[in-house]
Design an enzyme around this catalytic site. Structure first.
Site, PDB file in Angstrom:
ATOM      1  CB  ALA A   1      33.569  44.241  31.977  1.00 44.92           C
TER       2      ALA A   1
ATOM      3  CG  ASP B   1      34.695  41.475  35.711  1.00 45.70           C
ATOM      4  OD1 ASP B   1      34.453  40.484  36.419  1.00 45.70           O
ATOM      5  OD2 ASP B   1      35.452  42.389  36.070  1.00 45.70           O
TER       6      ASP B   1
HETATM    7  C1  MEV Z   1      37.425  40.180  38.483  1.00 49.80           C
HETATM    8  O1  MEV Z   1      36.146  40.776  38.588  1.00 49.80           O
HETATM    9  C2  MEV Z   1      37.323  38.694  38.564  1.00 49.80           C
HETATM   10  C3  MEV Z   1      38.644  37.952  38.552  1.00 49.80           C
HETATM   11  O2  MEV Z   1      38.349  36.573  38.744  1.00 49.80           O
HETATM   12  C4  MEV Z   1      39.403  38.153  37.257  1.00 49.80           C
HETATM   13  C5  MEV Z   1      38.731  37.445  36.094  1.00 49.80           C
HETATM   14  O3  MEV Z   1      38.001  36.470  36.283  1.00 49.80           O
HETATM   15  O4  MEV Z   1      38.991  37.872  34.955  1.00 49.80           O
HETATM   16  C6  MEV Z   1      39.552  38.390  39.703  1.00 49.80           C
END
Ligand code: MEV
Length: 293
Positions: free
Chosen positions: A89, A131
């Site tokens: 991201a 993210d």
């Molecule tokens: C990843 O940093 C966070 C998750 O919740 C995936 C998302 O929210 O897209 C695991």
């Protein structure tokens, strides 16, 4: 040559649960990914980021921005990739901002978020966007999938330690794994989700009141919920237990888990430095960070 950055991120509360539409709290950190771009006769990505996924992500960003010119891209990361700190991201946000500057397009933060999210969909399949929100807006934010963000001004900084478990995880596979756990255990998952929502509410209040002992305890419970849905490895458990034994107020996975990184909450900057040092000595690359503020 234009250079732009996206912040790496930590999630204080709510990874995985946010995918199901409930709120989470994330924060940008000082370290991130720097992206440099220049015009070129063909699209080119220099170095390790030259993968099929990144090439598709670049195409998605250019398409969303209506850019037809070609670019050469260089990437410098200050955080490990595939480790829960939002490197993809941060890359997508840095690239969106750099491309906008290179082609003289004025771009608001909201558009940086939505454009970079197109790339994140290629990397992760079904991202909530948390993210990209942290990488775009920085600071401490409350995030709800599809509803954007709210800045959380808590009036002071929180000191944390970020530790890499040494094991990389695939966010896409971990999110799919949680979906399967949910499908096999609908009733139980519902209860875990509603426990998380209660935890979230108390966490938001504790943040607003500056009650860091409570925030720490809720982080530990949040970690337990993440273990319950199957995303904690023995490395995540080990780091969490070492951090707590060494005096952290709370420690949990941050990001998708399956290894990746943990965060630990401490009282102040000097405790953060000491804990990072102790975790390093136990074999886990660690660094102190400040969030919020
Ligand atoms: C990843 O940093 C966070 C998750 O919740 C995936 C998302 O929210 O897209 C695991």
């Amino acid at each position: 040559m234009i250079k732009e950055r996206g912040s790496g991120k930590v999630i204080l509360f709510g990874e995985h649960f946010v995918v199901y539409g409930v709120p989470g709290i994330a924060a940008g950190i000082d370290r991130g990914v720097e992206v440099s771009v220049k015009e070129s006769s063909e699209d080119k990505i220099v170095g390790e980021w030259n993968t099929e996924g990144t090439r598709k992500a670049v195409d998605a960003i250019k398409k969303k921005m209506g850019i037809e010119g070609h670019i050469e891209i260089g990437v410098k990361e200050e955080i490990p990739t595939k480790a829960g700190l939002g490197a993809s991201a941060a890359f997508s946000v840095g690239l969106t901002k750099a491309v906008a500057k290179l082609f003289n397009k004025k771009i608001e933060e909201e558009e940086v978020f939505s454009t970079s999210l197109e790339a994140e969909k290629i990397y992760h399949g079904n991202p909530s966007g948390i993210d990209n929100a942290a990488a775009t807006y920085g600071g401490l934010i409350k995030f709800i999938k599809g509803k954007g963000i709210e800045r959380l001004d808590i009036g002071k900084e929180l000191n944390i330690v970020v530790s890499f478990t040494g094991k990389k995880g695939s966010t896409k596979e971990l999110v799919e794994g949680v979906k399967k756990v949910k499908e096999r255990n609908e009733g139980v998952f519902e209860k875990l989700l509603s426990s998380y929502v209660e935890l979230y509410k108390e966490g938001e209040n504790a943040l607003k009141q500056g009650n860091i002992e409570k925030i720490g305890e809720l982080m530990n419970i949040n970690h337990g919920l993440l273990s319950a849905i199957g995303v904690s490895t023995k490395e995540n458990e080990e780091v969490a237990h070492i951090a707590r034994e060494e005096g952290a107020l709370g420690s949990k996975i941050t990001g998708a888990g399956g290894g990746g990184c943990n965060i630990a909450l401490v009282r102040d900057e000097s405790e953060a430095g000491e804990l990072a040092h102790k975790l390093e000595r136990r074999g886990f690359r660690s660094f102190p960070a400040r969030i919020g503020g």
